[in-house]
Design an enzyme around this catalytic site. Structure first.
Site, mmCIF file in Angstrom:
data_model
loop_
_atom_site.group_PDB
_atom_site.id
_atom_site.type_symbol
_atom_site.label_atom_id
_atom_site.label_comp_id
_atom_site.label_asym_id
_atom_site.label_seq_id
_atom_site.Cartn_x
_atom_site.Cartn_y
_atom_site.Cartn_z
ATOM 1 N N CYS A 2 44.811 34.328 40.886
ATOM 2 C CA CYS A 2 46.257 34.162 40.892
ATOM 3 C C CYS A 2 46.905 35.055 39.834
ATOM 4 C CB CYS A 2 46.711 32.722 40.644
ATOM 5 S SG CYS A 2 45.988 31.552 41.796
ATOM 6 N N ARG A 27 44.580 40.064 42.004
ATOM 7 C CA ARG A 27 44.128 38.769 41.482
ATOM 8 C C ARG A 27 44.125 37.672 42.538
ATOM 9 N NH1 ARG A 27 44.145 38.572 36.003
ATOM 10 N NH2 ARG A 27 44.265 36.310 36.075
ATOM 11 N N TRP A 75 45.302 32.994 44.916
ATOM 12 C CA TRP A 75 43.959 32.981 45.499
ATOM 13 C C TRP A 75 43.611 31.501 45.591
ATOM 14 C CZ3 TRP A 75 38.969 31.338 44.149
ATOM 15 C CH2 TRP A 75 37.939 31.880 44.918
ATOM 16 N N ASN A 99 48.217 29.602 37.052
ATOM 17 C CA ASN A 99 46.928 30.242 37.319
ATOM 18 C C ASN A 99 45.870 29.437 36.585
ATOM 19 O OD1 ASN A 99 44.756 32.020 37.625
ATOM 20 N ND2 ASN A 99 45.393 33.275 35.887
ATOM 21 N N GLY A 100 44.821 29.004 37.301
ATOM 22 C CA GLY A 100 43.757 28.243 36.646
ATOM 23 C C GLY A 100 43.438 26.999 37.458
ATOM 24 N N GLU A 468 23.085 45.975 43.698
ATOM 25 C CA GLU A 468 24.486 46.374 43.633
ATOM 26 C C GLU A 468 24.921 47.106 44.910
ATOM 27 O OE1 GLU A 468 27.022 45.638 42.169
ATOM 28 O OE2 GLU A 468 28.427 47.294 42.418
ATOM 29 N N LYS A 472 27.889 45.843 47.357
ATOM 30 C CA LYS A 472 29.058 46.699 47.644
ATOM 31 C C LYS A 472 29.298 46.785 49.141
ATOM 32 C CE LYS A 472 30.474 47.153 44.823
ATOM 33 N NZ LYS A 472 31.125 46.665 43.719
ATOM 34 N N GLU A 475 30.591 43.374 50.477
ATOM 35 C CA GLU A 475 31.954 43.088 50.008
ATOM 36 C C GLU A 475 33.004 43.806 50.852
ATOM 37 O OE1 GLU A 475 32.471 42.543 45.266
ATOM 38 O OE2 GLU A 475 31.522 44.400 45.849
ATOM 39 N N HIS A 491 6.727 38.881 52.800
ATOM 40 C CA HIS A 491 6.469 37.448 52.631
ATOM 41 C C HIS A 491 7.583 36.615 53.261
ATOM 42 C CE1 HIS A 491 3.048 38.303 50.144
ATOM 43 N NE2 HIS A 491 3.780 39.112 49.424
ATOM 44 N N LYS A 588 39.608 39.900 42.288
ATOM 45 C CA LYS A 588 38.940 40.762 41.314
ATOM 46 C C LYS A 588 38.544 39.998 40.065
ATOM 47 C CE LYS A 588 38.914 45.329 39.549
ATOM 48 N NZ LYS A 588 37.654 45.583 40.247
HETATM 49 C C1 G6P Z 1 34.455 39.078 40.987
HETATM 50 C C2 G6P Z 1 34.637 40.497 41.476
HETATM 51 C C3 G6P Z 1 33.350 41.292 41.257
HETATM 52 C C4 G6P Z 1 32.949 41.233 39.785
HETATM 53 C C5 G6P Z 1 32.800 39.787 39.306
HETATM 54 C C6 G6P Z 1 32.650 39.712 37.813
HETATM 55 O O1 G6P Z 1 33.579 38.396 41.823
HETATM 56 O O2 G6P Z 1 35.006 40.499 42.842
HETATM 57 O O3 G6P Z 1 33.565 42.651 41.618
HETATM 58 O O4 G6P Z 1 31.742 41.920 39.610
HETATM 59 O O5 G6P Z 1 33.978 39.044 39.645
HETATM 60 O O6 G6P Z 1 33.846 40.131 37.209
HETATM 61 P P1 G6P Z 1 33.960 40.667 35.745
HETATM 62 O O7 G6P Z 1 35.417 40.932 35.548
HETATM 63 O O8 G6P Z 1 33.465 39.564 34.853
HETATM 64 O O9 G6P Z 1 33.127 41.887 35.630
#
Ligand code: G6P
Length: 593
Positions: A2, A27, A75, A99-100, A468, A472, A475, A491, A588
């Site tokens: 948010c 956000r 969000w 927010n929170g 990673e 990616k 996502e 396995h 994010k």
């Molecule tokens: C969210 C984002 C990810 C990120 C993760 C950790 O899930 O979508 O891309 O890696 O948070 O965020 P940070 O700000 O702690 O790196």
């Protein structure tokens, strides 16, 4: 999650609030809303979906000639994304954006219902508005807000408008909130990017403080007294977030990787700065983070154990914060976070500090909670990242860890071959070549984009890269992808391999190359189509579709490999017409548990 923005001053608030929401959309982007006020009346307009929907609705419906307001992009946590759950929420005299997460909302709500309050939404935020309204029936504003902060359990950044009090109140705990200081105009925002168009001066609001913004002044109260706080100045790197000519922020941010990497490597070329990355005092390291930041940690683990001889464990912060922690002497806890506001990582850090262990944060946002509270902070300085899927910030997290491993190995005299710092300085140039050669990624994307699942396989550090790369892809493209240790696939999960299943195999570690090739043969024997990602010195894969990156030093190979796989994910998502910068269900910065 948010985003919050507030404005009071000489200009019409609508444009400023909407502009701020666009910059905060990363956000959360399920729904949004504004509450504007003309000193007498309040007008609330909300919309489902993107901020652009809200903007359209305001153009059609707004009638008020307002002079201040608050706004929110959501969000969803408590309750689905719907008009009734969208913020702002107004109960009685109180209108809020929040927010929170309020953890004791259910108990508070029960008591408020007994007092006659009714609720329209499923949110915890509406409970906050009702609670403050109930306190205002008996108490002065500051006392009532103060009592509110004592009653709430959980995390919050809250902007508040109270009928007949011209101005905006604000409080926060464990969710970010800043005050922007303009010329006879004041702002409230979740981060500086939301207001940088109007001012670069800001104050960080802290827990236990109450801010009150009016037309020609702002005040911050702590324990009922007015306090003075330092006014900070935002610099360019923290704020520039224009998309320029790029079709997506994700692509723009990948293309920025060589520049930000070059800056980082230059910064650590002198011995004083290098000393900050020397971990030779520690016997063991716990790396704690979430998402991509955790996957950066796995690369660090491989490098620390292989070259610096430090036992390293990696944990998701959501698990680490609740586990029984067993430490050896001289254990360092490294927290990695782009935003520095991830709730689980913050909680894990505070728990570790409570236990008396040293904490080191690798963090991008210099004003964030993690940057401010960790014992040592190493800034990645990647600049603003807008695309929800992280790219350049991840690359710099890995680079910091690689430099730490290298510098520590040098200090401990552990390097078996001579690697000079010059070798690191060449990497940004190679990275630029690799990412600009984007036709090859487009071609491989053609192969992959119609599939609904695939695997990334590798061993050792190559497996860390797979995690990673796989994240990616899923996502941004929604292809179900799994990262597997190449030797482990047989396995169980090999049962999923059938004719034409795509497997992307990363091979950069010479000593594990032949082992991974055996695993490639196993899956090919079952019909899989294997795409190889390797370094030039190891390339012998004439009969495969492949991505070959230049060979750098062992510490930095992953940088080139991951950049190519970020681009592959981008081009696959592009072919699938996905909303690349704002994938469904994601945000994010995850400021809830
Ligand atoms: C969210 C984002 C990810 C990120 C993760 C950790 O899930 O979508 O891309 O890696 O948070 O965020 P940070 O700000 O702690 O790196």
């Amino acid at each position: 999650m948010c985003g919050i923005i507030g404005y009071i001053g000489k200009n019409n608030p609508n444009d400023i609030l909407i502009n701020g929401l666009y910059n905060l959309e990363y956000r959360g982007y399920d729904s949004s809303g504004i509450a504007i006020c003309d000193n007498k009346n309040i007008e609330i307009i909300k919309s489902i979906g993107r901020v652009s929907n809200l903007e359209e609705k305001i153009k059609k419906e707004s009638r008020l000639n307002a002079s201040y307001g608050i706004a929110h992009t959501r969000w969803a946590t408590n309750g689905e994304a719907s008009l009734k759950n969208a913020h702002p929420h107004k109960v009685g005299r109180v209108t809020i954006v929040h927010n929170g997460i309020i953890e004791n909302a259910d108990i508070l709500k029960e008591n408020l219902i007994k007092k006659g309050y009714t609720f329209n939404s499923e949110t915890d935020s509406e409970v906050v508005a009702a609670l403050l309204d109930s306190y205002l029936k008996e108490l002065d504003v500051l006392v009532a807000i103060n009592k509110l902060t004592k009653s709430l359990v959980g995390s919050y950044a809250i902007g508040i408008i109270i009928d007949n009090y011209n101005g905006i109140y604000a409080i926060r705990k464990d969710s970010p909130l800043i005050l922007g200081i303009g010329l006879n105009e004041y702002f409230l925002a979740s981060d500086i990017t939301a207001i940088i168009k109007y001012t670069n001066k800001y104050i960080l609001l802290d827990e236990g403080e109450i801010a009150f913004l009016t037309y020609n002044d702002y005040k911050i109260y702590k324990n009922k007294k007015i306090i003075t706080k330092e006014i900070l100045i935002a610099d360019n790197i923290d704020t520039v977030n224009e998309k320029k000519d790029y079709s997506h922020y994700m692509l723009k941010e990948i293309m920025e990787e060589p520049i930000v990497l070059q800056k980082l490597i230059k910064k650590y070329s002198n011995s004083i700065n290098q000393e900050k990355l020397n971990l030779s005092d520690y016997k063991e390291i716990d790396i704690v983070a979430c998402g991509s930041a955790m996957y950066a940690g796995f690369i660090g683990q491989n490098l620390f154990e292989e070259y610096a001889n430090i036992k390293t464990n990696v944990y998701p912060a959501s698990e680490y914060r609740y586990k029984n922690k067993i430490y050896n002497d001289n254990t360092l806890v490294i927290l990695i976070s782009q935003s520095g506001e991830t709730a689980d990582t913050i909680a894990a850090m505070r728990e570790v500090k409570r236990l008396g262990l040293p904490t080191l944060a690798i963090v991008n946002n210099k004003d964030s909670t993690i940057a401010r509270e960790a014992d040592i902070k190493i800034l990645t300085e990647a600049g603003v990242e807008v695309a929800v899927a992280t790219t350049k910030a991840y690359i710099l997290q890995v680079s910091v860890l690689a430099l730490m491993a290298y510098i520590t190995a040098c200090k401990k005299n552990l390097l078996k071959e001579s690697i000079n710092y010059n070798d690191f300085e060449k990497v940004p140039i190679l990275l630029k070549e690799v990412i600009e050669n984007n036709n090859q990624y487009k071609n491989i994307a053609e192969e992959l984009y119609k599939d609904e699942r695939c695997f990334y396989i590798g061993r050792g550090i190559d497996y860390a890269m797979c995690m990673e790369a796989s994240l990616k892809l899923k996502e941004v493209s929604y292809i179900h992808s799994e990262a597997y240790q190449a030797g482990e696939l047989k396995h169980g999960s090999i049962s999923l391999i059938e004719k034409n299943t795509k497997i992307i195999s990363i091979i950069t570690d010479k000593k594990l190359k032949e082992k991974t090739i055996s695993n490639i043969k196993e899956v090919e024997a079952r019909g899989a189509k294997v795409i190889i990602v390797t370094t030039k010195d190891l390339d012998e894969f004439e009969d495969h579709l492949k991505i070959v990156v230049p060979t750098t030093n062992k510490f930095m190979n992953s940088i080139l490999v991951i950049a190519t796989l970020q681009l592959l994910a981008y081009y696959v998502a592009l072919k699938r017409n996905c909303d690349i910068d704002k994938p469904r269900n994601l945000a994010k910065s995850v400021t809830v548990e």
